[in-house]
Design a protein around this motif. Structure first.
Motif, PDB file in Angstrom:
ATOM      1  N   GLU A 101       0.835  -1.203   0.000  1.00  0.00           N
ATOM      2  CA  GLU A 101       0.000   0.000   0.000  1.00  0.00           C
ATOM      3  C   GLU A 101       0.870   1.253   0.000  1.00  0.00           C
ATOM      4  OE1 GLU A 101      -3.533   2.242   2.607  1.00  0.00           O
ATOM      5  OE2 GLU A 101      -2.404   0.578   3.485  1.00  0.00           O
ATOM      6  N   TYR A 102       0.501   2.207  -0.859  1.00  0.00           N
ATOM      7  CA  TYR A 102       1.017   3.566  -0.815  1.00  0.00           C
ATOM      8  C   TYR A 102      -0.175   4.474  -0.560  1.00  0.00           C
ATOM      9  CZ  TYR A 102       5.569   2.320  -2.880  1.00  0.00           C
ATOM     10  OH  TYR A 102       6.820   1.794  -3.126  1.00  0.00           O
ATOM     11  N   ASP A 103      -0.292   4.972   0.654  1.00  0.00           N
ATOM     12  CA  ASP A 103      -1.433   5.819   0.991  1.00  0.00           C
ATOM     13  C   ASP A 103      -1.085   7.274   0.722  1.00  0.00           C
ATOM     14  OD1 ASP A 103      -3.644   7.089   1.934  1.00  0.00           O
ATOM     15  OD2 ASP A 103      -3.548   6.280   3.965  1.00  0.00           O
ATOM     16  N   ASP A 105     -11.259  12.518   0.646  1.00  0.00           N
ATOM     17  CA  ASP A 105     -11.723  11.182   1.006  1.00  0.00           C
ATOM     18  C   ASP A 105     -10.766  10.159   0.404  1.00  0.00           C
ATOM     19  OD1 ASP A 105     -13.971  12.128   2.326  1.00  0.00           O
ATOM     20  OD2 ASP A 105     -15.179  12.139   0.493  1.00  0.00           O
ATOM     21  N   PRO A 106     -10.611   8.994   1.063  1.00  0.00           N
ATOM     22  CA  PRO A 106      -9.746   7.972   0.476  1.00  0.00           C
ATOM     23  C   PRO A 106     -10.329   7.461  -0.837  1.00  0.00           C
ATOM     24  CG  PRO A 106     -10.979   7.079   2.336  1.00  0.00           C
ATOM     25  CD  PRO A 106     -11.222   8.558   2.330  1.00  0.00           C
ATOM     26  N   GLU A 107      -9.496   7.375  -1.849  1.00  0.00           N
ATOM     27  CA  GLU A 107      -9.918   6.862  -3.147  1.00  0.00           C
ATOM     28  C   GLU A 107      -9.018   5.673  -3.486  1.00  0.00           C
ATOM     29  OE1 GLU A 107     -11.390   9.774  -6.197  1.00  0.00           O
ATOM     30  OE2 GLU A 107     -10.073  11.096  -5.062  1.00  0.00           O
ATOM     31  N   PRO A 108      -9.400   4.465  -3.059  1.00  0.00           N
ATOM     32  CA  PRO A 108      -8.514   3.325  -3.241  1.00  0.00           C
ATOM     33  C   PRO A 108      -8.432   2.881  -4.706  1.00  0.00           C
ATOM     34  CG  PRO A 108     -10.198   2.884  -1.571  1.00  0.00           C
ATOM     35  CD  PRO A 108     -10.591   4.117  -2.291  1.00  0.00           C
ATOM     36  N   VAL A 109      -7.217   2.527  -5.107  1.00  0.00           N
ATOM     37  CA  VAL A 109      -6.943   1.965  -6.421  1.00  0.00           C
ATOM     38  C   VAL A 109      -6.243   0.628  -6.195  1.00  0.00           C
ATOM     39  CG1 VAL A 109      -5.730   2.269  -8.606  1.00  0.00           C
ATOM     40  CG2 VAL A 109      -6.676   4.268  -7.416  1.00  0.00           C
ATOM     41  N   HIS A 167      11.573   7.323 -12.589  1.00  0.00           N
ATOM     42  CA  HIS A 167      10.166   7.716 -12.527  1.00  0.00           C
ATOM     43  C   HIS A 167       9.216   6.570 -12.860  1.00  0.00           C
ATOM     44  CE1 HIS A 167      11.496   8.333 -16.722  1.00  0.00           C
ATOM     45  NE2 HIS A 167      10.315   7.811 -17.020  1.00  0.00           N
ATOM     46  N   TYR A 168       9.701   5.325 -12.818  1.00  0.00           N
ATOM     47  CA  TYR A 168       8.921   4.223 -13.375  1.00  0.00           C
ATOM     48  C   TYR A 168       7.936   3.582 -12.398  1.00  0.00           C
ATOM     49  CZ  TYR A 168      11.609   4.393 -17.674  1.00  0.00           C
ATOM     50  OH  TYR A 168      12.167   4.796 -18.864  1.00  0.00           O
ATOM     51  N   SER A 169       7.876   4.023 -11.156  1.00  0.00           N
ATOM     52  CA  SER A 169       6.884   3.451 -10.252  1.00  0.00           C
ATOM     53  C   SER A 169       5.516   4.075 -10.524  1.00  0.00           C
ATOM     54  CB  SER A 169       7.253   3.677  -8.785  1.00  0.00           C
ATOM     55  OG  SER A 169       6.179   3.240  -7.960  1.00  0.00           O
ATOM     56  N   TRP A 170       4.666   3.318 -11.167  1.00  0.00           N
ATOM     57  CA  TRP A 170       3.300   3.761 -11.460  1.00  0.00           C
ATOM     58  C   TRP A 170       2.516   3.940 -10.164  1.00  0.00           C
ATOM     59  CZ3 TRP A 170      -0.021   0.585 -15.507  1.00  0.00           C
ATOM     60  CH2 TRP A 170      -1.201   1.291 -15.809  1.00  0.00           C
ATOM     61  N   ALA A 171       2.707   3.028  -9.223  1.00  0.00           N
ATOM     62  CA  ALA A 171       1.980   3.104  -7.955  1.00  0.00           C
ATOM     63  C   ALA A 171       2.335   4.374  -7.194  1.00  0.00           C
ATOM     64  CB  ALA A 171       2.284   1.866  -7.109  1.00  0.00           C
ATOM     65  N   GLN A 172       3.615   4.715  -7.142  1.00  0.00           N
ATOM     66  CA  GLN A 172       4.017   5.928  -6.429  1.00  0.00           C
ATOM     67  C   GLN A 172       3.533   7.184  -7.135  1.00  0.00           C
ATOM     68  OE1 GLN A 172       8.034   6.062  -4.659  1.00  0.00           O
ATOM     69  NE2 GLN A 172       8.264   3.937  -5.330  1.00  0.00           N
ATOM     70  N   ASP A 173       3.464   7.145  -8.456  1.00  0.00           N
ATOM     71  CA  ASP A 173       2.942   8.295  -9.190  1.00  0.00           C
ATOM     72  C   ASP A 173       1.485   8.554  -8.815  1.00  0.00           C
ATOM     73  OD1 ASP A 173       3.294  10.159 -11.747  1.00  0.00           O
ATOM     74  OD2 ASP A 173       1.350   9.158 -11.914  1.00  0.00           O
ATOM     75  N   PHE A 218      -3.088   0.218  -3.796  1.00  0.00           N
ATOM     76  CA  PHE A 218      -2.811  -1.137  -3.329  1.00  0.00           C
ATOM     77  C   PHE A 218      -2.342  -1.967  -4.522  1.00  0.00           C
ATOM     78  CE2 PHE A 218      -5.809   0.706  -0.432  1.00  0.00           C
ATOM     79  CZ  PHE A 218      -5.466   0.211   0.825  1.00  0.00           C
ATOM     80  N   VAL A 219      -1.227  -2.674  -4.347  1.00  0.00           N
ATOM     81  CA  VAL A 219      -0.646  -3.517  -5.389  1.00  0.00           C
ATOM     82  C   VAL A 219      -0.611  -4.944  -4.853  1.00  0.00           C
ATOM     83  CG1 VAL A 219       1.377  -3.919  -6.827  1.00  0.00           C
ATOM     84  CG2 VAL A 219       0.751  -1.580  -6.200  1.00  0.00           C
TER      85      VAL A 219
END
Length: 388
Positions: free
Chosen positions: A31-33, A40-44, A64-70, A79-80
């Motif tokens: 998880e990267y919150d 409001d939390p918008e979970p992906v 820059h290749y971390s899609w989750a961190q972007d 969430f991955v």
């Protein structure tokens, strides 16, 4: 990119994979919150495909290749997840090298095999039902953790076999569906007659041709490089050395596999291990069910113009893949498809990764791209959309 701390989680699940059915296992989720105090939390939820582990695909720790961190930097709670048989989730029956696809065992001789051997577990590992079950466990976990009723889905490649049918069965759980390079066989394996998603035969399966007579496939660095090189047709489509970066990330998620393979200078080359799954229920008969896709929830499909894995004509209906056929099969009008110029199946690792990340942010925020909510388009190198 703002730095958001990662939290690695273990989500309890009762397995429905035949190889360890009924066992209590823990599914890996990172998880990267990135939720801002005023939002409001918008979970992906991001799901990997057939072979590459989730962290290598969505959270590549390189520039820059971390899609989750972007996405987290844009304010999303990301969430991955890894399914069983991939990445950091359990890998039942996969530590025995004899359980490798017999056609690939030659690459394991002499390390760790002295000679090829018949599979000790002569069945496939995962299947559509077990993977839908694992996805549901993680979806329910995310909903409880963030106190929300819906989660946005992002799936890459063969994740479509999991997220697509799941969305059709549980549309109330899904806010939107984004599929990158989705694998879609228009005439793929049907569900059991009289059902929408019932298993077409008893599980586990061992076909006469042994296609499902083993639980594990493997790949080598040369396999990754060859498949990727075959899709490179533009200057600078891939940064120099990216194949090495990606391969290292894949092995970082497999403590056993990185000790296998040919020895050079006293060091094993490493082998990527991934589940052999038996999929059904993702075809022209199921995609239009109940008008869910494109009507109850929006669908965004994106793929690279040089992708030969998701667009793979074949005389075998089970491997005759077409991304445009999926777009055509979606019944509702709230559907958008973009073909990205100078990109292949590995777009998250190519130079157009930032374009992909931008499109996902726009989609999650607006269910549209620069005002485009439906239709089929080509995105050129100047980021201009042209109707396809």
């Amino acid at each position: 990119m703002a730095s958001t701390p990662a939290q690695d989680l273990r989500v309890p699940h009762v397995s429905t994979i035949p190889a360890n059915a009924g066992q209590h296992v823990q599914l890996f989720v990172r998880e990267y919150d990135g939720t801002k105090p005023s939002h409001d939390p918008e979970p992906v939820l991001m799901l990997h495909g057939r072979s590459a582990p989730a962290l290598a695909g969505f959270d590549l720790q390189y520039r820059h290749y971390s899609w989750a961190q972007d996405l987290a930097a844009a304010g999303y709670d990301v969430f991955v997840m890894d399914l069983q048989g991939n990445g950091r989730s359990p890998r039942p029956e996969m530590d025995n090298p004899c359980n490798t696809n017999p056609a690939q065992q030659q690459y394991l001789v002499p390390n760790p095999l002295a000679a090829t051997c018949p599979p000790a577990y002569a069945h496939q590992l995962g299947n559509s039902q077990s993977e839908w079950d694992e996805l549901r466990t993680v979806v329910e976990f995310v909903k409880r953790r963030r106190d929300v009723s819906q989660v946005a889905f992002i799936g890459w490649s063969a994740a479509s076999f999991v997220m697509g049918p799941y969305t059709l069965q549980y549309p109330e759980d899904v806010r939107s569906l984004m599929l990158l390079a989705p694998i879609f066989p228009p005439n793929g394996r049907a569900s059991r007659p009289g059902t929408d998603f019932g298993a077409p035969e008893p599980l586990p399966v061992s076909s006469p041709a042994a296609q499902f007579g083993y639980p594990m496939n493997i790949s080598r660095k040369t396999d990754l490089r060859t498949a990727w090189d075959n899709e490179l047709h533009c200057p600078d489509q891939r940064e120099p050395g990216m194949d090495e970066v990606v391969w290292s990330a894949i092995l970082d998620n497999d403590a056993v596999g990185r000790t296998w393979g040919q020895i050079s200078g006293g060091v094993p080359e490493g082998i990527a291990r991934f589940r052999n799954s038996y999929w059904w229920g993702w075809n022209n008969a199921t995609v239009p069910l109940d008008g869910t896709l494109g009507t109850l929830l929006p669908v965004f499909i994106v793929y690279g113009e040089f992708d030969t894995q998701a667009n793979h004509p074949s005389s075998n209906p089970l491997t005759d893949f077409s991304v445009p056929a999926l777009y055509q099969a979606v019944p509702g009008a709230d559907k958008l498809m973009v073909r990205v110029s100078c990109a292949g199946h590995q777009m998250p690792w190519e130079t157009r990764a930032k374009t992909l990340q931008h499109m996902s942010r726009e989609w999650l925020k607006h269910s549209a791209l620069d005002g485009l909510k439906n239709g089929s388009y080509v995105l050129d190198m100047n980021d201009r959309y042209t109707p396809a």
